[in-house]
Design an enzyme around this catalytic site. Sequence first.
Site, mmCIF file in Angstrom:
data_model
loop_
_atom_site.group_PDB
_atom_site.id
_atom_site.type_symbol
_atom_site.label_atom_id
_atom_site.label_comp_id
_atom_site.label_asym_id
_atom_site.label_seq_id
_atom_site.Cartn_x
_atom_site.Cartn_y
_atom_site.Cartn_z
ATOM 1 N N ALA A 42 30.773 31.085 51.226
ATOM 2 C CA ALA A 42 31.098 30.089 51.624
ATOM 3 C C ALA A 42 32.135 30.090 52.779
ATOM 4 O O ALA A 42 32.291 31.214 53.319
ATOM 5 C CB ALA A 42 31.708 29.322 50.588
ATOM 6 N N GLY A 73 34.621 33.568 52.473
ATOM 7 C CA GLY A 73 33.710 34.810 52.718
ATOM 8 C C GLY A 73 33.177 34.847 54.041
ATOM 9 O O GLY A 73 33.259 35.907 54.940
ATOM 10 N N ASN A 130 24.557 36.240 49.994
ATOM 11 C CA ASN A 130 25.006 35.088 49.429
ATOM 12 C C ASN A 130 23.992 34.747 48.322
ATOM 13 O O ASN A 130 22.657 34.980 48.710
ATOM 14 C CB ASN A 130 25.263 34.057 50.249
ATOM 15 N N VAL A 143 33.608 34.737 45.861
ATOM 16 C CA VAL A 143 32.962 33.449 45.279
ATOM 17 C C VAL A 143 34.017 32.948 44.557
ATOM 18 O O VAL A 143 35.177 33.141 44.071
ATOM 19 C CB VAL A 143 31.755 34.112 44.114
ATOM 20 N N SER A 152 45.641 34.949 51.601
ATOM 21 C CA SER A 152 46.230 33.896 51.625
ATOM 22 C C SER A 152 45.960 33.487 53.117
ATOM 23 O O SER A 152 45.822 34.172 54.036
ATOM 24 C CB SER A 152 47.756 33.703 51.459
ATOM 25 N N LYS A 211 49.965 37.128 44.397
ATOM 26 C CA LYS A 211 49.148 35.774 45.035
ATOM 27 C C LYS A 211 49.442 34.540 44.406
ATOM 28 O O LYS A 211 49.529 33.526 44.868
ATOM 29 C CB LYS A 211 47.884 36.096 45.224
ATOM 30 N N ASN A 241 51.590 31.329 45.597
ATOM 31 C CA ASN A 241 51.057 29.979 45.490
ATOM 32 C C ASN A 241 52.048 29.187 44.839
ATOM 33 O O ASN A 241 52.360 27.952 45.234
ATOM 34 C CB ASN A 241 49.665 29.878 44.843
ATOM 35 N N GLU A 290 54.721 28.203 47.470
ATOM 36 C CA GLU A 290 54.265 27.374 48.062
ATOM 37 C C GLU A 290 54.273 25.955 47.579
ATOM 38 O O GLU A 290 54.507 25.094 48.228
ATOM 39 C CB GLU A 290 52.640 27.774 48.440
ATOM 40 N N HIS A 301 70.550 30.770 12.338
ATOM 41 C CA HIS A 301 70.105 31.771 13.438
ATOM 42 C C HIS A 301 71.045 32.961 14.042
ATOM 43 O O HIS A 301 70.922 33.691 14.728
ATOM 44 C CB HIS A 301 69.594 30.974 14.665
#
Length: 476
Positions: free
Chosen positions: A12, A15, A33, A75, A129, A183, A187, A190, A452
Amino acid sequence: MTQAQIGVTGLAVMGANLARNLARHGHTVAVHNRSQSRTKTLVEEHGHEGSFVACETPEEFVAALERPRRVIVMVKAGAPTDAVIEEFAPLLEPGDMLVDGGNAHFLDTRRREAALRERGIHFVGAGVSGGEEGALLGPSIMPGGSKESYEALGPLLEDIAAKVDGVPCCTHIGPDGAGHFVKMVHNGIEYADMQLIAEAYDLLRQGLGLSPSQLADVFDEWNRGELSSYLIEITAEVLRQVDASTGKPLVDVIADRAEQKGTGRWTVQIALDLGVPVSGIAEAVFARSVSGHADLREAARGLPGPSGVPAGVLDESFVEDVRRALYASKIIAYAQGFDQIRAGSAEYGWEVDPGALATIWRGGCIIRAVFLDRIREAYESETPPVTLLTAPLFVEALGLAQDSWRRVVARAAEFGIPAPGFSTALAYYDSLRAERLPAALIQGQRDFFGAHTYQRTDREGSFHTLWSGDRSEIGG
Ligand SMILES: NC(=O)c1ccc[n+]([C@@H]2O[C@H](COP(=O)([O-])OP(=O)(O)OC[C@H]3O[C@@H](n4cnc5c(N)ncnc54)[C@H](OP(=O)(O)O)[C@@H]3O)[C@@H](O)[C@H]2O)c1
């Protein structure tokens, strides 16, 4: 048959463009593919760009590769990646390399790496990226996996990666899932960066009444200074775009619902597990989610709010205020992202080098920016900071931004312009630099209802007050 140095399966857009990039750099690339039409189209349309070996079946593809084999899988992430691994792994031999360049979850990558290691195959989860253009012209590549596999893969990947000052935007990140982890955080950062830019736009549009084309000029101007980055650059482009069918600014005819594919959400989920406060990224993910909740927004429209921005209250100086607030908030978002990388690296024993990471994010990727050079300098200095906030350059920037940043957040609240990214960044900053936090009161409350216990500032040990008794303190 010509032996290919490397193969790409999954043709696609990503790739196909990676395969073309490899071929354009003089490598012979085997391409495959699931649906053969994509392979055919690639070779028909771009075969002249380099040397491709078109393969119809996985067996043919594997046979076309020189040994040890280097296979890039590009993929759809998730089950399709597992399906492709299951299809190819039995055809590979010990020492071969299977690279997953998709947006896999790093925990899936860890699982796949461990399973394939048992079969002697190097599985490399590589973050890629830069979108489709990056894949073709030079992405930022973040490969994990074994050091040994990087020795064989590195030269090819570095060849096709973006270059900044001659340095490739690709380096070995660390073992197993390290590449996909960074990665993911990339993102997440980003998301935060985009949210902050969107807030800056909104504040200036609503606050000062600037038009999209005037704002495009503002962003163009900002792109010449310390904010210079791909995201600021494309913001100006988007704001300048006019819709052909209505003649209106395109930004005014795009539905205001921001979508997401999931890497931002993963970043926040993992940050919660690691206990790292990535509030800037979280607010960015939530802001997209709020924008998509048509039902809630419809129900809440018309709720009381301030009367708007009174004429004459804001002047041109607000533009510089917003610029400084944006830069300061951006420092916070990146500092939080790098904290998460440090925490992930410690948890999984990856030894990720943050300076090397900043170096490969300077080009090719979506968050590429001049700013990443400053981060690299900070981490490569003799005394790397615990948090980026304390790197001398950022201390100076945060100091310069103080009044502007606070004014912008205050104005946003006063005029009812949502600025969750700016606000949370400032709150995080003030929390970190505070002498005392109200967490002490929270500990008191927890001790009250759940026994606690709490720690004291003046003595070691755990203490509990007998709240329903005589309120004396026990413990030590
Ligand atoms: N698009 C971007 O900007 C971008 C950026 C960075 C990373 N990524 C990641 O890169 C990967 C590829 O992205 P993309 O946008 O090029 O493609 P995509 O739309 O995510 O995936 C389409 C590709 O996956 C193949 N595929 C799907 N299910 C399969 C299965 N069960 N068995 C074998 N092949 C299968 C398709 O083959 P068929 O042609 O036979 O259907 C096609 O080649 C994804 O993981 C994506 O998250 C994308």
